[in-house]
Design an enzyme around this catalytic site. Structure first.
Site, PDB file in Angstrom:
ATOM      1  N   HIS A  80       0.819  -1.220   0.000  1.00 45.41           N
ATOM      2  CA  HIS A  80       0.000   0.000   0.000  1.00 45.41           C
ATOM      3  C   HIS A  80       0.852   1.269   0.000  1.00 45.41           C
ATOM      4  CE1 HIS A  80       1.019   0.847   4.191  1.00 45.41           C
ATOM      5  NE2 HIS A  80       0.878  -0.462   4.413  1.00 45.41           N
ATOM      6  N   GLU A 138      -2.423  -6.963   7.503  1.00 46.08           N
ATOM      7  CA  GLU A 138      -1.082  -6.988   8.079  1.00 46.08           C
ATOM      8  C   GLU A 138      -1.077  -7.824   9.356  1.00 46.08           C
ATOM      9  OE1 GLU A 138       1.943  -7.233   7.901  1.00 46.08           O
ATOM     10  OE2 GLU A 138       2.650  -5.197   7.456  1.00 46.08           O
TER      11      GLU A 138
END
Length: 213
Positions: free
Chosen positions: A13, A86
């Site tokens: 990202h 994550e």
């Protein structure tokens, strides 16, 4: 079984405010900065030229917004999956790099040595790979021959997924360097399994021309 010639592009990202502050984000849902959104738009234009066949993404805002930029220029839908989030890192989340070393120095050192550590009481790296790698493989198996899957996710999750797909022992995963914001790694399906073709790339991959191909 994944078709021959397929590629998996694992895309981190864009920038967040916690990246700038060196805070461990984990599963905390932090949005992109304006610079991060611009990174995603730039990277999306490059990745679109690789003609992806499918896009999957973590459902956390920073990864979902990154994937949305590629969807906008390709017309593809994005499939979101919380299994691509994550690493959950418990008490580490929200702390700066310096605060983690100060409060959890021994735990941090053990993790860096490649020992199985529940950072902050959270997930083991192998548990992250257990949840993320099968999702990536399941979508890769749907690709046509020479197809391309883009996975918008997070640095730690991408590293563990690459390690698992390459068949590396978990204590070697740290040897895969980190990904910069909005950079990506490329895995290709070879005769003996997955191969790492590009790592931490920010420009279009070039074909390998030489004796090693």
């Amino acid at each position: 079984m994944t078709a021959p010639g397929c590629r998996i592009i694992l895309w981190r990202h864009g920038q967040t405010s916690w990246n700038l502050e060196r805070r461990f984000q984990g599963t905390t849902d932090i949005e992109l900065t304006e610079a991060g959104a611009a990174q995603a738009r730039r990277a999306a234009r490059l990745l679109a030229s690789l003609k992806p066949d499918a896009i999957i993404a973590s459902d956390l805002k920073r990864a979902a917004a990154t994937a949305a930029e590629l969807a906008a220029v390709t017309g593809l839908d994005v499939t979101h999956d919380e299994g691509l989030r994550e690493t959950y890192a418990g008490e580490w989340q929200g702390l700066t790099h310096e605060e983690i070393i100060d409060r959890f120095g021994e735990q941090y050192a053990a993790w860096k040595r490649g020992e199985p550590v529940r950072r902050g009481g959270g997930e083991l790296e192998t548990e992250v790979a257990d949840r993320a790698a099968p999702i990536v493989l399941r979508h890769a198996e749907k690709l046509p021959e020479n197809g391309t899957l883009v996975v918008a996710s997070h640095g730690g999750t991408i590293r563990t997924t690459i390690g698992r797909l390459l068949g590396l022992e978990s204590h070697h995963w740290e040897s895969l360097g980190g990904l910069s914001n909005c950079c990506w790694s490329v895995l290709g399906r070879g005769a003996r399994g997955w191969r790492l073709l590009e790592h931490n790339a920010g420009t279009l991959p070039e074909p390998v021309l030489g004796d090693d191909d």
